[in-house]
Motif scaffolding. Structure first.
Motif, PDB file in Angstrom:
ATOM      1  N   TRP A  88      -6.523   2.729   6.141  1.00  0.00           N
ATOM      2  CA  TRP A  88      -5.623   3.456   7.107  1.00  0.00           C
ATOM      3  C   TRP A  88      -6.521   4.871   7.401  1.00  0.00           C
ATOM      4  O   TRP A  88      -6.078   5.372   8.529  1.00  0.00           O
ATOM      5  CB  TRP A  88      -4.347   4.121   6.354  1.00  0.00           C
ATOM      6  CG  TRP A  88      -3.344   2.923   5.974  1.00  0.00           C
ATOM      7  CD1 TRP A  88      -3.523   1.689   6.223  1.00  0.00           C
ATOM      8  CD2 TRP A  88      -1.980   2.965   5.363  1.00  0.00           C
ATOM      9  NE1 TRP A  88      -2.563   0.704   5.843  1.00  0.00           N
ATOM     10  CE2 TRP A  88      -1.589   1.857   5.271  1.00  0.00           C
ATOM     11  CE3 TRP A  88      -1.412   4.190   5.181  1.00  0.00           C
ATOM     12  CZ2 TRP A  88      -0.141   1.579   4.677  1.00  0.00           C
ATOM     13  CZ3 TRP A  88      -0.266   4.020   4.633  1.00  0.00           C
ATOM     14  CH2 TRP A  88       0.448   2.753   4.310  1.00  0.00           C
ATOM     15  N   CYS A 134       0.947  -1.107  -0.069  1.00  0.00           N
ATOM     16  CA  CYS A 134      -0.169   0.061  -0.144  1.00  0.00           C
ATOM     17  C   CYS A 134       0.797   1.251   0.212  1.00  0.00           C
ATOM     18  O   CYS A 134       1.583   1.521   0.829  1.00  0.00           O
ATOM     19  CB  CYS A 134      -0.977  -0.026   1.234  1.00  0.00           C
ATOM     20  SG  CYS A 134      -2.221  -1.050   1.155  1.00  0.00           S
ATOM     21  N   CYS A 163      -3.931   3.560   1.337  1.00  0.00           N
ATOM     22  CA  CYS A 163      -4.886   2.434   1.643  1.00  0.00           C
ATOM     23  C   CYS A 163      -6.015   2.987   2.201  1.00  0.00           C
ATOM     24  O   CYS A 163      -5.899   3.705   3.184  1.00  0.00           O
ATOM     25  CB  CYS A 163      -4.117   1.493   2.526  1.00  0.00           C
ATOM     26  SG  CYS A 163      -5.039   0.299   3.114  1.00  0.00           S
ATOM     27  N   SER A 181       4.035   6.687   2.898  1.00  0.00           N
ATOM     28  CA  SER A 181       4.173   5.219   3.095  1.00  0.00           C
ATOM     29  C   SER A 181       5.517   4.892   3.718  1.00  0.00           C
ATOM     30  O   SER A 181       5.640   3.777   4.042  1.00  0.00           O
ATOM     31  CB  SER A 181       3.796   4.487   1.864  1.00  0.00           C
ATOM     32  OG  SER A 181       2.431   5.010   1.546  1.00  0.00           O
ATOM     33  N   TRP A 193      -5.106   4.083  -3.512  1.00  0.00           N
ATOM     34  CA  TRP A 193      -6.767   4.277  -3.429  1.00  0.00           C
ATOM     35  C   TRP A 193      -7.312   5.537  -4.111  1.00  0.00           C
ATOM     36  O   TRP A 193      -6.808   6.489  -3.897  1.00  0.00           O
ATOM     37  CB  TRP A 193      -7.481   3.943  -2.025  1.00  0.00           C
ATOM     38  CG  TRP A 193      -7.559   2.522  -1.769  1.00  0.00           C
ATOM     39  CD1 TRP A 193      -6.209   1.822  -1.278  1.00  0.00           C
ATOM     40  CD2 TRP A 193      -8.497   1.566  -2.007  1.00  0.00           C
ATOM     41  NE1 TRP A 193      -6.803   0.508  -0.947  1.00  0.00           N
ATOM     42  CE2 TRP A 193      -7.954   0.207  -1.524  1.00  0.00           C
ATOM     43  CE3 TRP A 193      -9.893   1.561  -2.481  1.00  0.00           C
ATOM     44  CZ2 TRP A 193      -9.019  -0.789  -1.445  1.00  0.00           C
ATOM     45  CZ3 TRP A 193     -10.400   0.437  -2.332  1.00  0.00           C
ATOM     46  CH2 TRP A 193     -10.231  -0.749  -1.768  1.00  0.00           C
ATOM     47  N   CYS A 215      -0.196  -7.233   6.515  1.00  0.00           N
ATOM     48  CA  CYS A 215      -1.211  -5.882   6.432  1.00  0.00           C
ATOM     49  C   CYS A 215      -0.655  -5.139   7.595  1.00  0.00           C
ATOM     50  O   CYS A 215      -1.006  -5.420   8.730  1.00  0.00           O
ATOM     51  CB  CYS A 215      -2.494  -6.620   6.614  1.00  0.00           C
ATOM     52  SG  CYS A 215      -3.704  -5.355   6.381  1.00  0.00           S
TER      53      CYS A 215
END
Length: 375
Positions: A305, A286, A302, A330, A292, A351
């Protein structure tokens, strides 16, 4: 129109085949060899960065919050569309920028994307831009006639969400939805020309259903099935649906033994080499391989998040600038337990959203760590 795109990267290149909708990765020597073999049938894109991907490999996009269902596990809490959702022209602009910077894969979800009256226009534009466009749907609005129109758009993959066998699927999605989902599988099997796929959200009720779900994928002659654990976000928060670590380990042991003509994708299965993995930093893909885009254009590394990690809006910012912000956002410190684990080069600590949910930060061990190295 050129068939291939060569995206220059610090390790060599990504080579996208717009006909077969595939992307392969090559080092510098291999890249020069590929260029020679392609005899000029390619477009070269160069936004090369040092030790980072020049553009996202993939974008996951919520096309709308409008939906014909009210599923208990819905992480986007969909139902009624947002007032300021991206319009057709704004999505076209996103596709233009994807092509320009070398991002060729986008998955359109929701909400229910088939509720958008302009979806076919969006798919047509993606086709003209040579992108690999996929759609994730609950399948209830599919008809034979609509699928015939989809076939004209040269789509990459059509996904149907199937969250267990009848009882477990309908616990989440409502009475009567299971038979309608199976009808969608049948319609796609008999009419759709692209890849056909099933998406399963693994939860405490359905984690033993996967052998039968794989058989269903085989029965309906689907190409692949993806199974990923539920994250308690959005409407799923507080529903007590997440699986335990022991249940996850049991699932991984079981599914790894299944042989099938259908491609089976799950978190611990490595499907493709990643030359950049050693320099990709701590954590999952991610923000470093994918981003996204929400229905109103808000972008994040993500979705799970949360708003704190939003990185801009595609309505008024360039995709390349949003990507650069994502790379910054990130950078995750991580923890010594994961970094010193022999499994780290494969899972990159798993994850980060699950770590954020349970431990309150992105740095900790994945709560579902199959090696039981979490707290």
């Amino acid at each position: 129109m050129k068939r291939y795109f060569i995206v220059d990267e610090y390790f060599g290149s990504r080579v996208y085949d717009s006909k077969n909708k595939t992307e392969e990765y090559y080092d510098n020597k291999e890249t020069e060899e590929i260029k020679g073999k392609l005899l000029g049938d390619f477009i070269e894109i160069n936004h090369k960065k040092e030790n980072q991907l020049s553009s996202p490999l993939k974008i996951s996009m919520n096309t709308t919050k409008k939906c014909n269902l009210r599923c208990k596990q819905c992480f986007t809490e969909s139902g009624i569309n947002m007032e300021d959702e991206l319009n057709t022209k704004e999505i076209f602009n996103l596709f233009d920028q994807m092509r320009e910077i070398g991002t060729f894969f986008i998955c359109l979800g929701g909400g229910e994307p088939l509720t958008r009256p302009d979806l076919l226009d969006i798919l047509e534009y993606g086709k003209n831009k040579q992108l690999a466009v996929s759609v994730v749907s609950n399948g209830l609005l599919l008809t034979e006639e609509y699928i015939k129109q989809l076939n004209e758009k040269n789509m990459d993959t059509f996904w149907i969400s199937l969250d267990g066998l009848e009882e477990n699927h309908e616990l989440l999605r409502g009475k009567g939805t299971y038979s309608k989902a199976l009808r969608a599988l049948e319609l796609l099997r008999d009419n759709f020309n692209g890849k056909k796929a099933i998406r399963v959200t693994l939860n405490k009720n359905n984690f033993n259903d996967y052998p039968e779900l794989i058989k269903i994928a085989e029965e309906y002659k689907f190409d692949l099935i993806r199974i990923t654990p539920l994250i308690p976000y959005g409407r799923a928060k507080g529903e007590d649906l997440e699986i335990t670590q022991d249940e996850y380990i049991e699932f991984l042991k079981g599914i790894s033994q299944i042989k099938s003509k259908v491609q089976i994708i799950y978190p611990e299965k490595i499907t493709k080499k990643k030359p950049w993995i050693g320099t990709n930093g701590f954590g999952c893909h991610c923000g470093k391989e994918a981003i996204w885009v929400d229905a109103d254009g808000t972008c994040s590394p993500c979705y799970f998040w949360g708003e704190e990690y939003n990185i801009g809006n595609i309505k008024d910012q360039k995709l390349i600038d949003i990507w650069n912000k994502s790379l910054e956002k990130s950078v995750i410190k991580g923890n010594d337990v994961c970094k010193n684990c022999n499994h780290y080069s494969i899972c990159r600590a798993g994850c980060r959203a699950r770590s954020l949910y349970l431990f309150g930060n992105l740095d900790d061990v994945d709560p579902l760590c199959p090696l039981k190295k979490n707290k």
